[in-house]
Design an enzyme around this catalytic site. Structure first.
Site, short mmCIF file in Angstrom:
data_model
loop_
_atom_site.label_atom_id
_atom_site.label_comp_id
_atom_site.label_asym_id
_atom_site.label_seq_id
_atom_site.Cartn_x
_atom_site.Cartn_y
_atom_site.Cartn_z
N ASN A 144 0.84 -1.21 0.00
CA ASN A 144 0.00 0.00 0.00
C ASN A 144 0.88 1.25 0.00
OD1 ASN A 144 0.56 0.77 2.86
ND2 ASN A 144 -0.42 -1.20 3.25
N LYS B 69 -12.59 0.78 16.30
CA LYS B 69 -11.32 0.05 16.42
C LYS B 69 -10.82 0.01 17.87
CE LYS B 69 -10.02 0.51 11.71
NZ LYS B 69 -9.34 1.18 10.64
N1 CTP Z 1 -3.03 -3.31 12.54
C1 CTP Z 1 -2.21 -4.35 12.87
N2 CTP Z 1 -2.28 -5.53 12.18
C2 CTP Z 1 -3.15 -5.68 11.17
C3 CTP Z 1 -3.99 -4.60 10.80
C4 CTP Z 1 -3.90 -3.43 11.51
O1 CTP Z 1 -1.40 -4.22 13.80
N3 CTP Z 1 -3.19 -6.82 10.51
C5 CTP Z 1 -2.98 -2.08 13.32
C6 CTP Z 1 -2.46 -0.89 12.57
O2 CTP Z 1 -1.04 -0.75 12.73
C7 CTP Z 1 -3.22 0.26 13.20
C8 CTP Z 1 -4.54 -0.37 13.61
O3 CTP Z 1 -4.30 -1.77 13.68
O4 CTP Z 1 -2.61 0.67 14.41
C9 CTP Z 1 -5.67 -0.11 12.64
O5 CTP Z 1 -5.26 -0.40 11.33
P1 CTP Z 1 -6.20 -0.12 10.08
O6 CTP Z 1 -5.51 -0.60 8.84
O7 CTP Z 1 -6.69 1.31 10.13
O8 CTP Z 1 -7.45 -1.00 10.41
P2 CTP Z 1 -7.78 -2.51 10.19
O9 CTP Z 1 -7.68 -3.17 11.52
O10 CTP Z 1 -6.96 -3.09 9.10
O11 CTP Z 1 -9.30 -2.42 9.77
P3 CTP Z 1 -9.96 -1.93 8.38
O12 CTP Z 1 -9.02 -2.37 7.30
O13 CTP Z 1 -11.26 -2.61 8.38
O14 CTP Z 1 -10.11 -0.43 8.47
#
Ligand code: CTP
Length: 413
Positions: free
Chosen positions: A216, A347
């Site tokens: 990404n 979250k």
């Molecule tokens: N995060 C993580 N491991 C993952 C996904 C997310 O540690 N596999 C952590 C990110 O570093 C961030 C938080 O969780 O601190 C939220 O990440 P985000 O990408 O915004 O959310 P997601 O949990 O992936 O949810 P969504 O994609 O549905 O928004």
């Protein structure tokens, strides 16, 4: 939005003793003034053999002080006048001879006299050694450096590498930008002194085959800024970084990883060793169910290959669910495209963490500035929009505030 000048309102005396590294001091003065400081240059006679006072005057915008016998000073006491309104004295380069003088408290020319006569409580001394590696390694120099440290000075560097004499080793003066960063860090409040902080940053890369993958747009800038701000605040910082092109902040221990699984494998054993965990990484949500050993080729049918995906582990949620004695205080980030606060609050609950920092992902990826909103059980708080490093420093202050209120609430406190 440009960063706040981190050395605004600071007045620094930059002292040059004799050494080839004087050429870096010209750049140092520029860096310090760019960071908002006013600079008064003081040079020893030996330093004037390497760079002219004219250059240093032009760059600092002030007459360079060269002698304690300067009759233009009304009281003829340059050594007193120069240090009384200074926030620090930085000797860069500090030669072996100059460090020996400092260690012995000698004061036979203006710069060493100034260092000795400074009010040490209000005007700290920082020295950036620069010399040949044999001179640096000599027991006499090491003894003198230890003495100068014991007397309260901060020693910056030296670095290892190619030397002007053609040899390679320890003794190079730090680069101007590194010295400027050290000074900025020096003046930051030590809010996290003695604390340990673990940060994840950047994207992850989920390989499809040896040449392709899913990733990404995360640049890692916010996470690197937080690692830097925490280190500046006195914390011992470990930074687990996905694939990014960013220099490691000074004083931060960095571990590079590629995939979400690798990030989890590195983070999990470290989590219990840190008091704070800040998860800024934009972890890929899914990875290919299997990685093909060879590059996937077109088969001529016009149909793309079927790509089965599986969900990646949630690193933040996994750490937040560790047993209490192994669990750091967790901060998550929420990169959203809309309804930031609502998603951030969801979250907060889903991941079981005390603080989520919301931001608009597409508006901030790769940029130097950001807008953050802090979401916790007590409510929402927007931080003023700004440069990522300025925001990181504010966030560090918020983390410290929340952690110290926890300490105050504990029965032992
Ligand atoms: N995060 C993580 N491991 C993952 C996904 C997310 O540690 N596999 C952590 C990110 O570093 C961030 C938080 O969780 O601190 C939220 O990440 P985000 O990408 O915004 O959310 P997601 O949990 O992936 O949810 P969504 O994609 O549905 O928004």
């Amino acid at each position: 939005m440009p960063a706040q000048p981190a050395l605004k309102d600071k007045h620094l005396v930059v002292g040059l003793s004799g050494g080839v590294a004087c050429y870096k001091s010209a750049e140092l003065v520029r860096e310090l003034t760019r960071a908002g400081a006013t600079v008064q240059v003081v040079m020893t006679e030996a330093a004037t053999q390497f760079i002219t006072p004219v250059t240093m005057q032009a760059l600092s915008g002030r007459t360079v002080a060269l002698s304690q016998w300067d009759s233009s000073q009304p009281n003829n006491m340059a050594h007193i006048n120069l240090s009384r309104d200074a926030d620090a004295i930085v000797v860069a380069p500090a030669s072996a001879d100059f460090i020996a003088k400092l260690a012995q408290g000698r004061a036979d020319e203006l710069l060493s006299l100034l260092c000795l006569a400074r009010p040490s409580l209000t005007c700290p001394l920082l020295v950036a050694p620069a010399m040949n590696r044999e001179m640096w390694a000599h027991p006499a120099t090491q003894r003198n450096v230890a003495q100068v440290r014991a007397d309260g000075a901060t020693v910056l560097g030296p670095a290892a590498g190619d030397q002007a004499c053609g040899e390679v080793g320890d003794g190079r003066m730090l680069e101007a930008t590194e010295l400027c960063d050290e000074l900025i860090a020096f003046f930051q409040p030590k809010r996290l002194a003695g604390r340990t902080v673990l940060v994840t940053a950047g994207p992850t890369f989920e390989a499809i085959d040896p040449v392709r993958g899913i990733t990404n747009h995360s640049s890692g800038k916010m996470g690197f800024a937080i690692a830097r701000a925490a280190a500046e605040a006195g914390a011992k910082v470990t930074l687990v970084a996905g694939p990014v092109h960013l220099p490691t902040p000074r004083g931060v221990q960095r571990i590079d990883v590629q995939s979400a699984q690798q990030m989890l494998d590195v983070v999990l054993p470290l989590a219990g060793l840190h008091e704070v965990f800040v998860a800024t990484a934009a972890v890929a949500d899914w990875r290919p169910a299997s990685i093909t050993e060879h590059k996937i080729k077109k088969d001529g049918s016009g149909r793309p290959p079927a790509l089965a995906l599986v969900e990646n582990p949630d690193i933040l949620a996994t750490v937040a669910r560790l047993p209490e004695d192994q669990r750091p205080w967790c901060v998550g980030f929420a990169a959203e495209s809309h309804d930031v606060v609502q998603h951030a609050r969801a979250k907060l609950l889903r991941k079981g963490v005390p603080l989520i920092v919301g931001n608009i992902g597409p508006a901030t990826f790769g940029r130097d500035d950001n807008t953050l909103v802090l979401v916790d059980a007590a409510g929402e708080q927007e931080l003023p929009p700004g440069d990522k490093l300025d925001l990181a420093r504010l966030l560090v202050a918020e983390i410290e505030r929340r952690m110290s209120s926890l300490t105050l609430r504990s029965p032992e406190a």
